[in-house]
Design a protein around this motif. Structure first.
Motif, short mmCIF file in Angstrom:
data_model
loop_
_atom_site.label_atom_id
_atom_site.label_comp_id
_atom_site.label_asym_id
_atom_site.label_seq_id
_atom_site.Cartn_x
_atom_site.Cartn_y
_atom_site.Cartn_z
N HIS A 1 0.72 -4.19 5.78
CA HIS A 1 -0.36 -4.12 6.38
C HIS A 1 -1.57 -4.61 5.60
O HIS A 1 -2.61 -4.38 5.89
CB HIS A 1 -0.58 -2.93 7.17
CG HIS A 1 -0.81 -1.58 6.13
ND1 HIS A 1 0.14 -1.20 5.32
CD2 HIS A 1 -1.80 -1.03 5.72
CE1 HIS A 1 -0.33 -0.23 4.47
NE2 HIS A 1 -1.46 -0.03 4.61
N GLU A 2 -1.23 -5.60 4.61
CA GLU A 2 -2.30 -6.17 3.68
C GLU A 2 -2.02 -7.66 3.69
O GLU A 2 -1.87 -8.21 2.72
CB GLU A 2 -2.34 -5.49 2.57
CG GLU A 2 -2.91 -4.06 2.35
CD GLU A 2 -3.10 -3.57 1.08
OE1 GLU A 2 -2.83 -4.02 0.21
OE2 GLU A 2 -3.81 -2.41 1.03
N CYS B 1 0.97 -1.14 0.15
CA CYS B 1 -0.14 0.05 -0.03
C CYS B 1 0.95 1.36 0.08
O CYS B 1 2.18 1.21 0.36
CB CYS B 1 -1.07 -0.08 1.25
SG CYS B 1 -1.85 1.65 1.67
N THR C 1 0.82 3.69 1.78
CA THR C 1 1.00 3.82 3.30
C THR C 1 2.28 2.92 3.72
O THR C 1 3.22 3.65 4.60
CB THR C 1 0.10 3.48 4.30
OG1 THR C 1 -1.17 4.10 3.78
CG2 THR C 1 0.22 3.78 5.81
N CYS D 1 -7.17 -3.45 3.83
CA CYS D 1 -6.73 -1.94 3.73
C CYS D 1 -7.29 -1.36 2.49
O CYS D 1 -8.46 -0.90 2.64
CB CYS D 1 -5.27 -1.66 3.69
SG CYS D 1 -5.05 -0.01 3.70
#
Ligand SMILES: [Zn+2]
Ligand SMILES: [Zn+2]
Length: 295
Positions: A61-62, A40, A42, A168
């Protein structure tokens, strides 16, 4: 145990694969063997120091994967379960207890400090501390320590390696259309940007029964994908002239909803000129000059 993780060591540098040691699980924690993970924007912003996180750190975070071990207090998943991992939340604040964990009052501490909320770490290398718990997962690794609040079990016959972005980008786009803005059947919508978040919004708008669904996107391949996924019209902002005029040729009274994924102030401003009465503007892209953007 020893795992392999992709470490971010300094801004604008390549991730480096390295062995790191993983501490014992706590009673409320879950060990997930990662099978797939999205990248991502981010993650890249975090690698480049935008959030002020300590280095070296494991981002990601995915994540999606298979539960291998659970702590004694875990009741929601069991070893062997296929799971998608999303953001963490405290479970105690008024947002969490009213069903809105995405707005957790402790969201930053739960997701953005490079450690568990109590300041402890799960990872270590021979060279010293390795920071983790990014979005409660740090899934750029063979294994991630997660919490039972941020895993969702999924059907075992789905393609697990492809499911991580549900945690996400895809839920951000779909959630905006289906839950935050609650776009109603028959309403008109412009989606600004057809990256994963915008394309998820297109799919969600189709499910909601929105029409027309307009997508503004400079890349031809993404406009084609948007059409395949349910957009009724696409606009190339680099070639199709004034955005508001273009939109009003299709929806003369202006659109009911605008959903921005670009974070570009010039794009957002031009779309505002295309809205109708009582319209709703949804923003998920973060402009780089955010404090002064909407003065
Ligand atoms: Zn993300
Ligand atoms: Zn909370």
């Amino acid at each position: 145990m020893t795992i392999i993780a992709a470490l971010a060591r300094e801004p604008h540098s390549n991730f480096q694969f390295q062995q790191v040691s993983l501490a014992e699980l706590r009673p409320d924690e879950i060990l997930v063997e990662i099978r797939g993970v999205g990248i991502c924007h981010t993650d890249i912003a975090a690698r480049d120091g935008i959030y002020g996180l300590p280095y070296p750190i494991v981002l990601g975070h995915e994540g999606s994967g298979v539960v291998t071990t659970v702590g004694a207090g875990v009741t929601t998943v069991a070893p062997g379960d296929h799971v998608v991992v999303s953001f963490n939340s405290c479970g105690r604040c008024t947002s969490c207890t009213s069903g809105n964990p995405a707005y957790c009052r402790d969201f930053a501490v739960e997701n953005y400090i490079g450690t568990r909320p109590d300041g402890s770490r799960a990872l270590e290398s021979e060279a010293g501390p390795v920071y983790s718990h990014f979005f409660g997962q740090s899934s750029f690794a063979t294994h991630a320590v997660v919490n039972q609040r941020n895993v969702v079990a999924v059907d075992a016959d789905l393609k697990l390696a492809q499911l991580g972005p549900l945690g996400c980008g895809l839920q951000t786009g779909a959630g905006a259309v289906m839950r935050s803005m609650r776009c109603h059947a028959g309403s008109s919508l412009i989606i600004l940007g057809a990256g994963p978040v915008g394309l998820a919004a297109v799919m969600a708008a189709r499910i909601q029964g929105c029409s027309p669904i307009l997508v503004v996107e400079p890349h031809e391949a993404r406009r084609t994908m948007a059409t395949d996924m349910g957009a009724t019209h696409t606009i190339d902002p680099t070639a199709d002239g004034d955005l508001a005029e273009g939109v009003r040729r299709i929806v003369p009274g202006g659109v009911d909803y605008v959903f921005d994924t670009t974070g570009r102030v010039d794009v957002i401003r031009s779309a505002i000129a295309a809205v109708g009465c009582n319209a709703v503007l949804g923003l998920v892209g973060v402009p780089s000059d955010f404090p002064s953007t909407f003065r």
